[in-house]
Design an enzyme around this catalytic site. Sequence first.
Site, PDB file in Angstrom:
ATOM      1  N   GLY A  12       5.905 -51.516  11.474  1.00  9.12           N
ATOM      2  CA  GLY A  12       4.787 -50.612  11.207  1.00  9.12           C
ATOM      3  C   GLY A  12       3.554 -51.237  10.585  1.00  9.12           C
ATOM      4  N   ASN A  14       0.944 -52.535  12.175  1.00  9.51           N
ATOM      5  CA  ASN A  14      -0.263 -52.041  12.873  1.00  9.51           C
ATOM      6  C   ASN A  14      -0.584 -50.616  12.440  1.00  9.51           C
ATOM      7  OD1 ASN A  14      -1.599 -53.912  14.961  1.00  9.51           O
ATOM      8  ND2 ASN A  14       0.593 -54.291  15.266  1.00  9.51           N
ATOM      9  N   ARG A  64      14.812 -41.042  30.113  1.00 10.76           N
ATOM     10  CA  ARG A  64      13.418 -41.326  29.750  1.00 10.76           C
ATOM     11  C   ARG A  64      12.521 -40.090  29.708  1.00 10.76           C
ATOM     12  NH1 ARG A  64      11.393 -45.854  29.141  1.00 10.76           N
ATOM     13  NH2 ARG A  64      12.834 -46.942  30.506  1.00 10.76           N
ATOM     14  N   MET A  89       8.881 -49.429  21.135  1.00 13.43           N
ATOM     15  CA  MET A  89       9.615 -50.280  22.074  1.00 13.43           C
ATOM     16  C   MET A  89      10.182 -49.503  23.261  1.00 13.43           C
ATOM     17  SD  MET A  89       9.048 -53.050  20.569  1.00 13.43           S
ATOM     18  CE  MET A  89      10.144 -54.276  21.263  1.00 13.43           C
ATOM     19  N   ARG A  90       9.333 -48.692  23.874  1.00 16.39           N
ATOM     20  CA  ARG A  90       9.791 -47.941  25.044  1.00 16.39           C
ATOM     21  C   ARG A  90       8.678 -47.862  26.080  1.00 16.39           C
ATOM     22  NH1 ARG A  90      14.035 -44.550  24.917  1.00 16.39           N
ATOM     23  NH2 ARG A  90      13.019 -43.193  26.408  1.00 16.39           N
ATOM     24  N   HIS A 108      -0.540 -55.455  22.397  1.00 13.75           N
ATOM     25  CA  HIS A 108       0.427 -56.449  22.849  1.00 13.75           C
ATOM     26  C   HIS A 108       0.053 -57.814  22.280  1.00 13.75           C
ATOM     27  CE1 HIS A 108       3.486 -58.205  25.366  1.00 13.75           C
ATOM     28  NE2 HIS A 108       2.618 -59.141  25.709  1.00 13.75           N
ATOM     29  N   ASP A 140      -0.440 -47.214  31.105  1.00 15.56           N
ATOM     30  CA  ASP A 140       0.006 -46.491  32.298  1.00 15.56           C
ATOM     31  C   ASP A 140       1.532 -46.617  32.348  1.00 15.56           C
ATOM     32  OD1 ASP A 140       0.567 -48.993  33.339  1.00 15.56           O
ATOM     33  OD2 ASP A 140      -1.251 -49.078  34.556  1.00 15.56           O
ATOM     34  N   GLU A 141       2.137 -46.203  33.461  1.00 16.81           N
ATOM     35  CA  GLU A 141       3.610 -46.167  33.439  1.00 16.81           C
ATOM     36  C   GLU A 141       4.250 -47.538  33.681  1.00 16.81           C
ATOM     37  OE1 GLU A 141       1.573 -44.402  35.355  1.00 16.81           O
ATOM     38  OE2 GLU A 141       2.487 -43.952  37.305  1.00 16.81           O
TER      39      GLU A 141
HETATM   40  C1  GRF Z   1       3.254 -56.207  17.257  1.00 20.06           C
HETATM   41  O1  GRF Z   1       3.311 -57.595  17.430  1.00 20.06           O
HETATM   42  C2  GRF Z   1       2.676 -55.539  18.476  1.00 20.06           C
HETATM   43  O2  GRF Z   1       1.729 -56.313  19.133  1.00 20.06           O
HETATM   44  C3  GRF Z   1       3.890 -55.360  19.359  1.00 20.06           C
HETATM   45  O3  GRF Z   1       4.931 -55.042  18.474  1.00 20.06           O
HETATM   46  C4  GRF Z   1       4.645 -55.579  17.185  1.00 20.06           C
HETATM   47  C5  GRF Z   1       4.685 -54.430  16.227  1.00 20.06           C
HETATM   48  O4  GRF Z   1       4.507 -54.847  14.894  1.00 20.06           O
HETATM   49  N1  GRF Z   1       3.651 -54.352  20.366  1.00 20.06           N
HETATM   50  P1  GRF Z   1       4.280 -53.767  13.760  1.00 20.06           P
HETATM   51  O5  GRF Z   1       5.458 -52.805  13.830  1.00 20.06           O
HETATM   52  O6  GRF Z   1       2.980 -53.075  14.035  1.00 20.06           O
HETATM   53  O7  GRF Z   1       4.259 -54.537  12.481  1.00 20.06           O
END
Ligand code: GRF
Length: 201
Positions: A12, A14, A64, A89-90, A108, A140-141
Amino acid sequence: MKRLGILLSGRGSNFEAIADNVAAGKINAEIAVVISNRPEARGLELARARGLNAVCIPSKGMEREAYDRLVVAELKKHQVDLVCLAGFMRLLSAYFVREFPLRILNIHPALLPSFPGLDAQHQALEHGVKITGCTVHFVDENLDSGPIIVQAAVPVLDDDTVETLSARILKEEHRIYTEAINIVLSGNFRIEGRRVLLTKP
Ligand code: GRF
């Protein structure tokens, strides 16, 4: 005031960066809800500690689209305008994407279209690239696909490990996610093909 919905699965950081920038008035929006598919996600605790609406919708064993229907319903309940995937993560179903057209962002840790999928920093080291970075894009998907809003480049140093490289990239992630959110919230952009072009206010 626009309303953000944050989706996460883990650490978390970000989310924290976005929440800090919301609190500092650097993002003109509020965080309406934080949703995790994993009950043990640290990000969920951080959200609760900040007094935000923090909801766990466990995804384990769910199909899904059935899962996405639950998440979309929660987002709509909180009248979310913009969905920010922050380490969620999905893969999203076509249904989810249709419900929030051009209103879902992802971050990403690589310069897409290089190194999509898991362990992007490891992939970059293995490939031997000298520059990698991070990307915020519309969702997108398909996996790590969708028009690119902001990217930042990060050098790969000779003595880098996955950890040191990831930390250098993460700093940039925290910066560009806010930048991308502000572009999308402002509405000052148009999309031509795959290109996101900034327009004057
Ligand atoms: C980050 O590296 C982001 O780019 C990727 O997953 C990671 C998440 O990190 N999609 P956090 O949970 O935000 O610390």
